[in-house]
Scaffold this active site. Structure first.
Site, PDB file in Angstrom:
ATOM      1  N   CYS A 125       0.546  -0.815   0.177  1.00  0.00           N
ATOM      2  CA  CYS A 125       0.233  -0.114  -0.221  1.00  0.00           C
ATOM      3  C   CYS A 125       0.717   1.280   0.238  1.00  0.00           C
ATOM      4  O   CYS A 125      -0.027   2.808   0.164  1.00  0.00           O
ATOM      5  CB  CYS A 125      -0.745   0.231   1.187  1.00  0.00           C
ATOM      6  SG  CYS A 125      -0.240  -0.191   2.764  1.00  0.00           S
TER       7      CYS A 125
ATOM      8  N   CYS B  33       5.105   2.083   3.716  1.00  0.00           N
ATOM      9  CA  CYS B  33       6.095   1.789   4.533  1.00  0.00           C
ATOM     10  C   CYS B  33       6.949   2.789   3.913  1.00  0.00           C
ATOM     11  O   CYS B  33       7.735   3.846   4.457  1.00  0.00           O
ATOM     12  CB  CYS B  33       6.875   0.007   4.511  1.00  0.00           C
ATOM     13  SG  CYS B  33       6.312  -1.344   5.056  1.00  0.00           S
TER      14      CYS B  33
ATOM     15  N   CYS C 268       4.676  -7.384   4.648  1.00  0.00           N
ATOM     16  CA  CYS C 268       3.895  -7.885   3.904  1.00  0.00           C
ATOM     17  C   CYS C 268       5.330  -7.940   3.603  1.00  0.00           C
ATOM     18  O   CYS C 268       5.588  -9.862   2.687  1.00  0.00           O
ATOM     19  CB  CYS C 268       3.538  -6.720   2.554  1.00  0.00           C
ATOM     20  SG  CYS C 268       2.088  -6.048   3.315  1.00  0.00           S
TER      21      CYS C 268
ATOM     22  N   CYS D 243       4.088  -3.058  10.514  1.00  0.00           N
ATOM     23  CA  CYS D 243       2.886  -3.125   9.601  1.00  0.00           C
ATOM     24  C   CYS D 243       2.187  -1.130   9.335  1.00  0.00           C
ATOM     25  O   CYS D 243       1.416  -0.679  10.680  1.00  0.00           O
ATOM     26  CB  CYS D 243       1.560  -3.572   9.633  1.00  0.00           C
ATOM     27  SG  CYS D 243       0.298  -2.975   7.694  1.00  0.00           S
TER      28      CYS D 243
ATOM     29  N   HIS E 212       4.148  -7.023  25.855  1.00  0.00           N
ATOM     30  CA  HIS E 212       3.512  -7.007  26.779  1.00  0.00           C
ATOM     31  C   HIS E 212       4.992  -6.837  28.035  1.00  0.00           C
ATOM     32  O   HIS E 212       4.800  -5.938  29.515  1.00  0.00           O
ATOM     33  CB  HIS E 212       3.073  -8.205  27.107  1.00  0.00           C
ATOM     34  CG  HIS E 212       2.857  -9.174  28.212  1.00  0.00           C
ATOM     35  ND1 HIS E 212       1.032  -8.760  28.520  1.00  0.00           N
ATOM     36  CD2 HIS E 212       2.494  -9.811  28.949  1.00  0.00           C
ATOM     37  CE1 HIS E 212       1.137  -9.314  29.409  1.00  0.00           C
ATOM     38  NE2 HIS E 212       1.420  -9.854  29.786  1.00  0.00           N
TER      39      HIS E 212
ATOM     40  N   CYS F 212       4.594  -2.976  28.690  1.00  0.00           N
ATOM     41  CA  CYS F 212       3.659  -2.218  28.569  1.00  0.00           C
ATOM     42  C   CYS F 212       3.023  -1.726  29.758  1.00  0.00           C
ATOM     43  O   CYS F 212       2.963  -2.320  31.142  1.00  0.00           O
ATOM     44  CB  CYS F 212       2.438  -3.610  28.550  1.00  0.00           C
ATOM     45  SG  CYS F 212       0.733  -2.699  28.454  1.00  0.00           S
TER      46      CYS F 212
ATOM     47  N   CYS G   7      -5.772  -3.723  31.276  1.00  0.00           N
ATOM     48  CA  CYS G   7      -5.268  -4.064  30.281  1.00  0.00           C
ATOM     49  C   CYS G   7      -6.109  -4.726  29.087  1.00  0.00           C
ATOM     50  O   CYS G   7      -7.087  -4.673  29.328  1.00  0.00           O
ATOM     51  CB  CYS G   7      -5.170  -5.212  31.070  1.00  0.00           C
ATOM     52  SG  CYS G   7      -4.514  -6.633  29.254  1.00  0.00           S
TER      53      CYS G   7
ATOM     54  N   CYS H 276      -5.834  -7.345  22.525  1.00  0.00           N
ATOM     55  CA  CYS H 276      -4.248  -7.877  23.151  1.00  0.00           C
ATOM     56  C   CYS H 276      -3.650  -8.439  22.311  1.00  0.00           C
ATOM     57  O   CYS H 276      -3.832  -9.870  23.946  1.00  0.00           O
ATOM     58  CB  CYS H 276      -4.245  -6.388  23.725  1.00  0.00           C
ATOM     59  SG  CYS H 276      -1.959  -5.471  23.828  1.00  0.00           S
TER      60      CYS H 276
ATOM     61  N   CYS I  33       8.089  -0.912  20.333  1.00  0.00           N
ATOM     62  CA  CYS I  33       6.981  -0.318  20.458  1.00  0.00           C
ATOM     63  C   CYS I  33       6.762   0.590  21.520  1.00  0.00           C
ATOM     64  O   CYS I  33       6.681   1.703  21.724  1.00  0.00           O
ATOM     65  CB  CYS I  33       5.013  -0.828  19.382  1.00  0.00           C
ATOM     66  SG  CYS I  33       5.486  -1.524  18.375  1.00  0.00           S
TER      67      CYS I  33
ATOM     68  N   CYS J 198      -0.229   2.131  19.144  1.00  0.00           N
ATOM     69  CA  CYS J 198      -1.161   1.599  19.611  1.00  0.00           C
ATOM     70  C   CYS J 198      -1.638   1.102  20.784  1.00  0.00           C
ATOM     71  O   CYS J 198      -2.689   1.448  21.361  1.00  0.00           O
ATOM     72  CB  CYS J 198      -1.303   0.017  18.788  1.00  0.00           C
ATOM     73  SG  CYS J 198      -0.084   0.206  17.321  1.00  0.00           S
TER      74      CYS J 198
ATOM     75  N   CYS K 207      -2.485  -4.119  20.590  1.00  0.00           N
ATOM     76  CA  CYS K 207      -1.710  -4.918  19.632  1.00  0.00           C
ATOM     77  C   CYS K 207      -1.880  -6.344  18.994  1.00  0.00           C
ATOM     78  O   CYS K 207      -2.539  -6.920  19.337  1.00  0.00           O
ATOM     79  CB  CYS K 207      -0.032  -5.197  20.616  1.00  0.00           C
ATOM     80  SG  CYS K 207       1.059  -5.704  19.794  1.00  0.00           S
TER      81      CYS K 207
ATOM     82  N   CYS L  78       1.874  -7.168  15.108  1.00  0.00           N
ATOM     83  CA  CYS L  78       1.782  -6.907  12.654  1.00  0.00           C
ATOM     84  C   CYS L  78       2.941  -6.916  13.374  1.00  0.00           C
ATOM     85  O   CYS L  78       3.915  -7.270  12.188  1.00  0.00           O
ATOM     86  CB  CYS L  78       0.954  -5.227  12.758  1.00  0.00           C
ATOM     87  SG  CYS L  78       2.642  -4.245  13.275  1.00  0.00           S
TER      88      CYS L  78
END
Ligand code: SF4
Ligand code: SF4
Length: 324
Positions: free
Chosen positions: A56, A59, A151, A183, A221, A224, A248, A254, A263, A275, A282, A285
């Site tokens: 798409c 990236c 991808c 992603c 996790h 988090c 949570c 998640c 992340c 996210c 999450c 991805c």
């Protein structure tokens, strides 16, 4: 400010280097100097060929949209992007000639964005050729191969469709591939991996599914900030209940316990958020099973979510350690 790195300040450069320097056992300053030397010792800018298959262009957007530091200052000014369908000015025969000349000369960084269809080549043809064959050909003379985004790494969302979409590693054999899922790709992961390659001439240490350990070594996790609620089984069930705001997100699907990516500490959009802190959970991805293997995304009514809870009940997901 370093002349070779132009607009990129040393402090900004360090943000990209932080993980790579630790893995190399160098200080960030030493890595900075090594990359500067690598750029200085070459009479030409390191060439890059960027192919896009079933994608798409997210990236590309993720990379181009990086604000601070501007990834574009390194990627566009310090590297020589010889072929990139979305950002190159040339098109048609001129673009294809640039591609062919670069591939003949060899020694480039090959970035692949998007998956490769193997059910039928006609699902993705570029310049009259199957994308699969273009990737195989471009890989032969590449100095480094990077699968950019979920991808290209493992098939991603297109793998849930009818095209037989796979990642680069399914068609390019016997060459190391740096897998940078999520992603879209995180621009720090991409720039940091390229810097690592420039400094060392090799790929960073990879985990068993080909991801750099420096970025994919811990789960969402593990880091988090909702984690104490998971340990105490306080799961958000009602988005509209202010009392549950920070609980949570397991009940909302998640997949953080099964997802290796940084992340939660690196965050996205110039470190603004990510996210789970947005309340979305999450989706996993960064994992090879994304997208089908992580679906349904926003409910715990799935085999994977039930597995997570079964492991929790069995004590296989240990609670967070108390801070020393
Ligand atoms: S299940 Fe998700 S929201 Fe809950 S603690 Fe783990 S990563 Fe955080
Ligand atoms: S938090 Fe999960 S879904 Fe969000 S980008 Fe990171 S790995 Fe992907």
């Amino acid at each position: 400010m370093n002349e070779l790195l132009g607009d990129i300040s040393r402090r900004d450069f360090m943000k990209y280097c932080a993980g790579a320097a630790a893995v190399l056992g160098l200080s960030e300053l030493e890595l900075f100097e090594k990359v500067s030397e690598a750029l200085a010792s070459s009479s030409t800018k390191p060439p890059v060929v960027w192919l896009e298959g079933q994608d798409c262009a997210g990236c590309t957007v993720s990379l181009a949209g990086a604000l601070n530091p501007p990834a574009s200052a390194l990627i566009l000014d310090k590297l020589s992007i010889r072929y990139h369908e979305t950002i190159m000015a040339a098109s048609g025969y001129v673009a294809e000639a640039a591609y062919e000349e670069t591939v003949r000369a060899g020694g480039y960084v090959l970035c692949v964005e998007g998956s490769i269809p193997i059910a039928d080549d006609r699902f993705c043809m570029i310049a009259g050729r199957p994308f699969r064959r273009t990737v195989e050909e471009a890989a032969k003379n590449a100095a480094a191969i990077i699968a950019v985004g979920a991808c290209a790494a493992y098939g991603g969302i297109p793998a849930a469709g009818p095209t037989g979409a796979v990642g680069v590693g399914k068609v390019v054999k016997n060459k190391p591939i740096i897998h940078l899922p999520t992603c879209p790709v995180h621009c720090d992961h991409l720039v940091g991996s390229i810097l690592y390659f420039l400094a060392t001439g090799t790929a960073p240490p990879l985990d068993k599914v080909g991801r750099p350990k420096m970025y994919f070594g811990e789960t969402i996790h593990d880091n988090c900030r909702r984690r104490s609620y998971f340990d105490n089984e306080m799961f958000l069930t009602d988005w509209n209940d202010p009392e549950q705001k920070n609980w949570c997100l397991y009940e909302k699907g998640c997949k953080g316990p099964d997802t290796y990516a940084d992340c939660a500490v690196r965050r996205w959009n110039d470190g603004q958020n990510y996210c789970v802190d947005c309340g979305a959970g999450c989706m996993g991805c960064a994992e090879p099973e994304f997208y089908s293997g992580m679906s349904p995304l926003y409910t715990a009514d799935s085999k994977r979510s039930r597995d997570i809870m079964a492991r929790k009940k069995a004590g296989l997901i240990p609670p967070l350690k108390e801070e020393a």
